[in-house]
Structures are given as structure tokens and as C-alpha cells.
Design an enzyme around this catalytic site. Structure first.
Site, PDB file in Angstrom:
ATOM      1  N   HIS A   1      -6.071   2.145  -4.303  1.00 52.51           N
ATOM      2  CA  HIS A   1      -5.058   1.650  -3.377  1.00 52.51           C
ATOM      3  C   HIS A   1      -4.565   0.285  -3.814  1.00 52.51           C
ATOM      4  CE1 HIS A   1      -8.096  -0.895  -0.891  1.00 52.51           C
ATOM      5  NE2 HIS A   1      -8.732  -0.429  -1.942  1.00 52.51           N
TER       6      HIS A   1
ATOM      7  N   CYS B   1       0.809  -1.222   0.000  1.00 53.01           N
ATOM      8  CA  CYS B   1       0.000   0.000   0.000  1.00 53.01           C
ATOM      9  C   CYS B   1       0.839   1.268   0.000  1.00 53.01           C
ATOM     10  CB  CYS B   1      -0.974  -0.001   1.173  1.00 53.01           C
ATOM     11  SG  CYS B   1      -0.204   0.053   2.813  1.00 53.01           S
TER      12      CYS B   1
ATOM     13  N   HIS C   1      -2.594   0.509   6.769  1.00 55.92           N
ATOM     14  CA  HIS C   1      -2.954   0.567   5.350  1.00 55.92           C
ATOM     15  C   HIS C   1      -3.293   2.009   4.994  1.00 55.92           C
ATOM     16  CE1 HIS C   1      -4.225  -1.120   1.507  1.00 55.92           C
ATOM     17  NE2 HIS C   1      -5.247  -0.283   1.542  1.00 55.92           N
TER      18      HIS C   1
END
Length: 345
Positions: A314, A247, A302
Site C-alpha cells: 500500500h 492510497c 485507507h
């Protein structure tokens, strides 16, 4: 067939370049290593003063910390899984995880390899790691639901490291005083009671702020969408981009295409810019989430890039680079949302 234990004696020098006294360690049989009950590999531990130690690099890779850097002049390791940076120095009794300092058994440098005790590894990797004598294996409970007290710990330090409170720690363990002792095993509060707020201590400006706000925001989203379909790898390195991302390497890579330098991990990126409420979000803002299946301390685990219309682009472990529509209504991401940061002012 088990091999007989063997005592090995050698002289070592720590990063200070001062030689330590002669140290003895036991070579013990190779151990299987299991994560949450599933055997994943083998590892070669040793014993020092009755404690099991394991090779630090090997364990790091097994737990997804694939970005490993070593400073030979100080015998210091810096590793990351894409969420948090961990730093430790051979012979040091304190390590850094994110912006928190934690107490650990001093890592040992033996035969040109770094070794950490199972207790130290537990603290470093937000896991509970122990030796199981019934089958000679090393067991990793990840994320941790319990914590073994280290020398120098206080309830306040433990609560800070796990993003909870002293009161919640005491309640989870039925404690009536703050007195704790090394080796004591504490239950960690339920995950609903461990949640990281914005890491204010790391707040700093972005090195370059674009002059045309609306244009650069649109360009950031355009760049981000070029990589839809790219694969995911936990702890991916920048050398693997744009084929593979995690991420934070994804957001770092995307913003870098427009000359905006972001740090490597989601935890560090969360320290940039200014907070922004959901009602005021603009595309290009960063959204941060906890990852309860990976970390029990409620940390930032994240992040993604906000898109107009309430969507997020993402890199996730399940789908690689993709768009999650109506992210705040999503059953998973909505529940684990922490905060948003604006780095494009």
C-alpha cells in the site's frame, strides 16, 4: 495594522442563471489559518450577514483536497482528498460527502470565486472550523470532535453522516429528546463508537473481470511491487503517478495497468465487489481501514492490496509505497481494520 471594514455591494447570478437580489458583503482583514493550533497559512475571508465565509479552493488545498474539479455550466465543485468525494453547487443548501447528503449554508459565488461559510466548511471537511476573535485567526480542529447543527438537520441525519447512532449522539450530549436547533453545538461520540460498515449503497460490479483468476492476481501483485519506494502525497492526482501516490490513486493506478478500472477514492472503491472474511482472503483483494487521525466519523480512510501470507502492499503517509508484513497483527493497522472486498472474481 488592521484595515477598516468595507461594505461592498454587487449583483451575482447563481447556476440557475437567475440573478439574485443585490448582495452586500464585508471585506475583512486577511486571517491566519491554524490547523490543530498550528498556524499554516493565511486566507482572505469575507463576511455576509454577519457570518465569515472563506474561499473554497484555498481552504480545500490547505486541508489536502488537491484534486479539485469545477463544472462551470452548473457552478459545481467536486473535490477529493483520496478518501471521499465532496460535491457542492453554488447556492445549494445540500452537498454530497461520499454517499451521504449533508445540509450546509448555501455557498456564494462572488468575484468569480466560490466562498463557503465556516459552518459549511466544518461539515464538508469533517472538521470544526471557527473564527477566533482574540487574534483574528481561523481555527481548524481536525478531525472534528464536535458539530454545529445546520438548518434541516436531525439527529438521524447527523448520526448517518458520522457513522454512529442516534442513541450514541444523545448519550454523548446528555439529550433526553431528539429536539435540536440550528447553531447548537453537539459533541460527537468517541471514535470507538463511529465506524463505517461496508458502503452497500455504492455497491456495483467492476467494469472488467479477468477470466484467469490466479494469473491476474499474481500479475496485480507483480505490478504493485514495481512501485515500492514511490513517494506519498495526500490527495495526489493521477498526473503525479507513478512518482507520487496516495492510497487510492495507488490501487487505481496498479489495477489500471491490467485493464481493470477502479474509481478514484478509497470510499468509492469500498463500494465495489463482494465482502470477504479474513480467513478467505486471496492476494489481490482490497483491505479497508479507518484513519482516526484524519476523520472522526469512522469512514473508510485507507486501503491496500492483500498479499499472500497475511501481508499488504500500500501507499501510506509515513512510508510511501511499501509492504506491511503481518498486517492484521500490526498494532496500528490491525486496530483500524474495517473490512475486505473482492473485485477479482
Amino acid at each position: 495594522m488592521l484595515h477598516k471594514y468595507k461594505i461592498i455591494v454587487l449583483t451575482i447570478c447563481f447556476f440557475s442563471m437567475i440573478c439574485s437580489p443585490v448582495m452586500a458583503y464585508e471585506a475583512v482583514p486577511e486571517a491566519g489559518i491554524a490547523i490543530n493550533g498550528k498556524m499554516v497559512d493565511g486566507i482572505k475571508p469575507i463576511k455576509i450577514s454577519g457570518k465569515y465565509y472563506v474561499p473554497f479552493r484555498d481552504l480545500s488545498k490547505l486541508l489536502g483536497y488537491n484534486d479539485i474539479r469545477f463544472e462551470s455550466n452548473t457552478k459545481t465543485y467536486q473535490i477529493t482528498d483520496g478518501s471521499t468525494v465532496v460535491r457542492l453547487t453554488m447556492g445549494g443548501s445540500r452537498a454530497r460527502r461520499g454517499d451521504e447528503y449533508i445540509n450546509i449554508d448555501p455557498p456564494r459565488w462572488l468575484n468569480e470565486m466560490a466562498y463557503v461559510s465556516l459552518d459549511a466548511a466544518s461539515s464538508l471537511f469533517n472538521s470544526f472550523i471557527y473564527f477566533k476573535p482574540e487574534n483574528g485567526s481561523i481555527q481548524v480542529e481536525k478531525p472534528a470532535t464536535r458539530y454545529r447543527v445546520q438548518s434541516g438537520d436531525t439527529l438521524w441525519l447527523i448520526s448517518e453522516a458520522h457513522h454512529t447512532t442516534v442513541q450514541r449522539l444523545m448519550a454523548a450530549n446528555g439529550l433526553t429528546s431528539t429536539l435540536i436547533y440550528p447553531g447548537q453545538i453537539l459533541k460527537l461520540p468517541p471514535r470507538a463508537q463511529t465506524k463505517e460498515l461496508e458502503p452497500i449503497k455504492e455497491k456495483k460490479p467492476v467494469e472488467k473481470v479477468p477470466s484467469n483468476d490466479s494469473q491476474i492476481r499474481s500479475e496485480i501483485i507483480n505490478v504493485a511491487q514495481r512501485f515500492i519506494g514511490a513517494g506519498y502525497k495526500f490527495g495526489a492526482t493521477l498526473d503525479e503517478a507513478p512518482r507520487l501516490f496516495d492510497c487510492s490513486s495507488y490501487t487505481q493506478y496498479v489495477f489500471n495497468q491490467k485493464g481493470i478500472q477502479l474509481p478514484r477514492t478509497s470510499r468509492e472503491q469500498a463500494g465495489l465487489g463482494s465482502s470477504v472474511p479474513v480467513a478467505s482472503l486471496k492476494q489481490g483483494d482490497l483491505l479497508f481501514f479507518q484513519s482516526p487521525t484524519l476523520y472522526s466519523d469512522g469512514r473508510v480512510g485507507h486501503l491496500g492490496i492483500y498479499m499472500d501470507g497475511g501481508h499488504m502492499i500500500h501507499a501510506s503517509s509515513s512510508n510511501g509505497v511499501h509492504i506491511t508484513y503481518n498486517v492484521f497483527s500490526n498494532s496500528y493497522w490491525g486496530k483500524n481494520y474495517l473490512f475486505a472486498k473482492r473485485i477479482l472474481e
